[in-house]
Structure formats: structure tokens, C-alpha cells
Design a protein around this motif. Structure first.
Motif, PDB file in Angstrom:
ATOM      1  N   LEU A 232       0.830  -1.153   0.001  1.00 41.22           N
ATOM      2  CA  LEU A 232       0.024   0.187   0.055  1.00 41.22           C
ATOM      3  C   LEU A 232       0.777   1.468  -0.063  1.00 41.22           C
ATOM      4  CD1 LEU A 232      -2.753  -1.071   2.460  1.00 41.22           C
ATOM      5  CD2 LEU A 232      -3.035  -0.790   0.135  1.00 41.22           C
ATOM      6  N   GLY A 233       2.097   1.116  -0.215  1.00 39.87           N
ATOM      7  CA  GLY A 233       2.757   2.193  -0.401  1.00 39.87           C
ATOM      8  C   GLY A 233       3.274   2.955   1.205  1.00 39.87           C
ATOM      9  N   ILE A 234       3.052   2.381   2.342  1.00 40.69           N
ATOM     10  CA  ILE A 234       3.464   2.836   3.582  1.00 40.69           C
ATOM     11  C   ILE A 234       5.038   2.695   3.588  1.00 40.69           C
ATOM     12  CG2 ILE A 234       2.862   2.728   5.875  1.00 40.69           C
ATOM     13  CD1 ILE A 234       0.107   1.477   4.929  1.00 40.69           C
ATOM     14  N   GLY A 235       5.528   3.865   4.121  1.00 37.62           N
ATOM     15  CA  GLY A 235       7.101   3.615   4.463  1.00 37.62           C
ATOM     16  C   GLY A 235       8.000   3.363   3.076  1.00 37.62           C
ATOM     17  N   GLU A 236       9.212   3.158   3.493  1.00 37.47           N
ATOM     18  CA  GLU A 236      10.225   3.018   2.297  1.00 37.47           C
ATOM     19  C   GLU A 236       9.954   1.894   1.663  1.00 37.47           C
ATOM     20  OE1 GLU A 236      12.894   4.665   0.069  1.00 37.47           O
ATOM     21  OE2 GLU A 236      12.351   5.766   1.639  1.00 37.47           O
ATOM     22  N   GLN A 237       9.673   0.857   2.224  1.00 38.92           N
ATOM     23  CA  GLN A 237       9.687  -0.514   1.341  1.00 38.92           C
ATOM     24  C   GLN A 237       8.228  -0.603   0.577  1.00 38.92           C
ATOM     25  OE1 GLN A 237      10.111  -0.286   4.797  1.00 38.92           O
ATOM     26  NE2 GLN A 237      12.135  -0.712   4.657  1.00 38.92           N
ATOM     27  N   GLY A 238       7.185   0.142   1.152  1.00 38.17           N
ATOM     28  CA  GLY A 238       6.113   0.333   0.283  1.00 38.17           C
ATOM     29  C   GLY A 238       6.331   1.109  -0.890  1.00 38.17           C
ATOM     30  N   LYS A 239       7.001   2.128  -0.896  1.00 37.39           N
ATOM     31  CA  LYS A 239       7.117   3.029  -1.716  1.00 37.39           C
ATOM     32  C   LYS A 239       7.979   2.436  -3.073  1.00 37.39           C
ATOM     33  CE  LYS A 239       6.818   7.140   0.560  1.00 37.39           C
ATOM     34  NZ  LYS A 239       5.371   6.969   0.962  1.00 37.39           N
ATOM     35  N   THR A 240       8.854   1.352  -2.789  1.00 38.47           N
ATOM     36  CA  THR A 240       9.328   0.398  -3.584  1.00 38.47           C
ATOM     37  C   THR A 240       8.241  -0.251  -4.685  1.00 38.47           C
ATOM     38  OG1 THR A 240      11.018   0.127  -2.274  1.00 38.47           O
ATOM     39  CG2 THR A 240      10.945  -1.452  -4.325  1.00 38.47           C
ATOM     40  N   TYR A 241       7.167  -0.843  -4.117  1.00 36.85           N
ATOM     41  CA  TYR A 241       6.197  -1.516  -4.921  1.00 36.85           C
ATOM     42  C   TYR A 241       5.447  -0.122  -5.551  1.00 36.85           C
ATOM     43  CZ  TYR A 241       1.838  -3.735  -6.311  1.00 36.85           C
ATOM     44  OH  TYR A 241       0.943  -4.436  -7.101  1.00 36.85           O
ATOM     45  N   PHE A 242       5.076   0.779  -5.094  1.00 36.91           N
ATOM     46  CA  PHE A 242       4.439   1.724  -5.803  1.00 36.91           C
ATOM     47  C   PHE A 242       5.117   2.385  -6.929  1.00 36.91           C
ATOM     48  CE2 PHE A 242       2.587   6.282  -5.932  1.00 36.91           C
ATOM     49  CZ  PHE A 242       1.141   5.897  -6.167  1.00 36.91           C
ATOM     50  N   LYS A 243       6.707   2.327  -6.842  1.00 35.23           N
ATOM     51  CA  LYS A 243       7.363   3.068  -7.869  1.00 35.23           C
ATOM     52  C   LYS A 243       7.172   1.791  -9.146  1.00 35.23           C
ATOM     53  CE  LYS A 243      10.338   5.414  -5.209  1.00 35.23           C
ATOM     54  NZ  LYS A 243      11.707   5.624  -4.647  1.00 35.23           N
ATOM     55  N   LEU A 244       7.290   0.574  -8.980  1.00 29.78           N
ATOM     56  CA  LEU A 244       7.144  -0.491  -9.768  1.00 29.78           C
ATOM     57  C   LEU A 244       5.989  -0.669 -10.586  1.00 29.78           C
ATOM     58  CD1 LEU A 244       9.443  -3.199  -7.881  1.00 29.78           C
ATOM     59  CD2 LEU A 244      10.371  -1.779  -9.855  1.00 29.78           C
ATOM     60  N   SER A 245       4.747  -0.666  -9.801  1.00 23.80           N
ATOM     61  CA  SER A 245       3.572  -1.134 -10.256  1.00 23.80           C
ATOM     62  C   SER A 245       2.900   0.388 -11.300  1.00 23.80           C
ATOM     63  CB  SER A 245       2.502  -1.255  -9.307  1.00 23.80           C
ATOM     64  OG  SER A 245       2.439  -0.144  -8.562  1.00 23.80           O
ATOM     65  N   THR A 246       1.723  -0.127 -11.754  1.00 29.34           N
ATOM     66  CA  THR A 246       1.262   1.067 -12.684  1.00 29.34           C
ATOM     67  C   THR A 246       0.428   1.949 -11.725  1.00 29.34           C
ATOM     68  OG1 THR A 246      -0.799  -0.336 -12.817  1.00 29.34           O
ATOM     69  CG2 THR A 246       0.695  -0.367 -14.584  1.00 29.34           C
ATOM     70  N   LEU A 247       0.392   1.523 -10.279  1.00 30.41           N
ATOM     71  CA  LEU A 247      -0.276   2.552  -9.281  1.00 30.41           C
ATOM     72  C   LEU A 247       0.283   4.109  -9.458  1.00 30.41           C
ATOM     73  CD1 LEU A 247      -0.910   0.236  -6.189  1.00 30.41           C
ATOM     74  CD2 LEU A 247      -2.533   1.184  -8.025  1.00 30.41           C
ATOM     75  N   GLY A 248       1.597   3.987  -9.696  1.00 34.31           N
ATOM     76  CA  GLY A 248       2.267   5.354  -9.774  1.00 34.31           C
ATOM     77  C   GLY A 248       2.001   6.176 -10.730  1.00 34.31           C
ATOM     78  N   THR A 249       1.623   5.658 -11.807  1.00 35.80           N
ATOM     79  CA  THR A 249       0.943   6.553 -12.999  1.00 35.80           C
ATOM     80  C   THR A 249      -0.495   6.785 -13.000  1.00 35.80           C
ATOM     81  OG1 THR A 249       1.101   4.579 -14.466  1.00 35.80           O
ATOM     82  CG2 THR A 249       3.166   5.894 -14.151  1.00 35.80           C
ATOM     83  N   MET A 250      -1.275   6.192 -12.153  1.00 35.72           N
ATOM     84  CA  MET A 250      -2.570   6.409 -12.300  1.00 35.72           C
ATOM     85  C   MET A 250      -3.278   7.760 -11.973  1.00 35.72           C
ATOM     86  SD  MET A 250      -4.293   2.566 -11.022  1.00 35.72           S
ATOM     87  CE  MET A 250      -5.546   3.417 -10.966  1.00 35.72           C
ATOM     88  N   GLY A 251      -2.208   8.681 -11.032  1.00 36.79           N
ATOM     89  CA  GLY A 251      -2.889   9.765 -10.671  1.00 36.79           C
ATOM     90  C   GLY A 251      -3.886   9.576  -9.292  1.00 36.79           C
ATOM     91  N   ASP A 252      -4.777  10.519  -9.216  1.00 35.08           N
ATOM     92  CA  ASP A 252      -5.794  10.636  -7.954  1.00 35.08           C
ATOM     93  C   ASP A 252      -6.752  10.164  -8.725  1.00 35.08           C
ATOM     94  OD1 ASP A 252      -6.934  10.926  -5.727  1.00 35.08           O
ATOM     95  OD2 ASP A 252      -6.948  13.128  -5.898  1.00 35.08           O
ATOM     96  N   LEU A 253      -7.389   9.080  -7.898  1.00 30.52           N
ATOM     97  CA  LEU A 253      -8.735   8.384  -8.482  1.00 30.52           C
ATOM     98  C   LEU A 253     -10.083   9.190  -8.392  1.00 30.52           C
ATOM     99  CD1 LEU A 253      -8.156   4.862  -7.602  1.00 30.52           C
ATOM    100  CD2 LEU A 253      -8.005   5.707  -9.779  1.00 30.52           C
ATOM    101  N   MET A 254      -9.988  10.147  -7.191  1.00 29.59           N
ATOM    102  CA  MET A 254     -10.836  11.005  -6.698  1.00 29.59           C
ATOM    103  C   MET A 254     -11.222  12.223  -7.753  1.00 29.59           C
ATOM    104  SD  MET A 254     -11.788   9.513  -4.125  1.00 29.59           S
ATOM    105  CE  MET A 254     -13.171  10.704  -3.444  1.00 29.59           C
ATOM    106  N   SER A 255     -10.331  12.443  -8.484  1.00 30.75           N
ATOM    107  CA  SER A 255     -10.434  13.588  -9.319  1.00 30.75           C
ATOM    108  C   SER A 255     -10.597  13.300 -10.723  1.00 30.75           C
ATOM    109  CB  SER A 255      -8.814  14.409  -9.429  1.00 30.75           C
ATOM    110  OG  SER A 255      -7.919  13.845  -9.927  1.00 30.75           O
ATOM    111  N   SER A 256     -10.671  12.061 -10.962  1.00 28.42           N
ATOM    112  CA  SER A 256     -10.730  11.496 -12.475  1.00 28.42           C
ATOM    113  C   SER A 256     -12.284  11.546 -12.831  1.00 28.42           C
ATOM    114  CB  SER A 256     -10.325  10.238 -12.520  1.00 28.42           C
ATOM    115  OG  SER A 256     -10.807   9.123 -11.698  1.00 28.42           O
ATOM    116  N   GLY A 257     -12.975  11.699 -11.579  1.00 26.51           N
ATOM    117  CA  GLY A 257     -14.686  11.525 -11.800  1.00 26.51           C
ATOM    118  C   GLY A 257     -15.214  12.829 -12.415  1.00 26.51           C
TER     119      GLY A 257
END
Length: 100
Positions: A75-100
């Protein structure tokens, strides 16, 4: 294990993928081995009439520990979580609340 990963994917030991996998392997092992560890190592210590409760509660606690650690990792909490966030497509999705 690192040599296999490096050969298969061409990754450096210090790359984001290897760092993420180095955290995922022990956390996943704790989660998946909680029940066998409980049954094989903890249960023989207790009398027969307590064994069901010991298996239920200790496997529950080990799995909760593993799930909590995996949630931090994914879920991108802490330093280790940021690694997955950078590797996955979640980092390029943007804010889901503002897309509506």
C-alpha cells in the motif's frame, strides 16, 4: 537466489525489483508457513485439550502479522512500500478522486 533473479531478469542486486522481492519473500514466508509452524512446532508443547485453541490463535496471529506486513509493503506505506508503488502502474494512475 539473487543470482537466479539477476540471470532471469537481468536485474542488479540493488534494483527496485530485487529490493521489493527481498522484502516480499520473508513476509510471504511468515504468512504461508504460519499454520505448518504452529502445528509442527508449537502444538506439541501444549496438552491435547488446548491444542485446538493454540492452533487457531497462533495461526491467526502469525497470519495477521504477515498480512499487516504485506499491507505495508503493497500500500505504499514507508520506504519499502514506496518501492512497490514505483514498480507498479499505481504510480502513474494519478488521483482516483479527481478523475470522476
Amino acid at each position: 537466489a539473487w543470482e537466479t533473479i539477476k540471470k532471469a531478469g537481468g536485474y542488479d542486486k540493488d534494483s527496485s525489483v530485487c529490493v521489493f522481492i527481498s522484502w516480499l519473500v520473508p513476509i510471504g514466508t511468515v504468512y504461508l508457513m504460519s499454520l505448518p509452524f504452529t502445528v509442527l512446532c508449537l502444538v506439541p508443547i501444549f496438552p491435547a485439550y488446548h491444542r485446538h485453541n493454540v492452533v487457531s490463535m497462533s495461526a491467526l496471529w502469525f497470519q495477521m502479522l504477515g498480512l499487516a506486513a504485506m499491507s505495508v509493503l503493497f500500500l505504499g506505506i514507508g520506504e519499502q512500500g514506496k518501492t512497490y508503488f514505483k514498480l507498479s502502474t499505481l504510480g502513474t494512475m494519478g488521483d482516483l478522486m479527481s478523475s470522476g
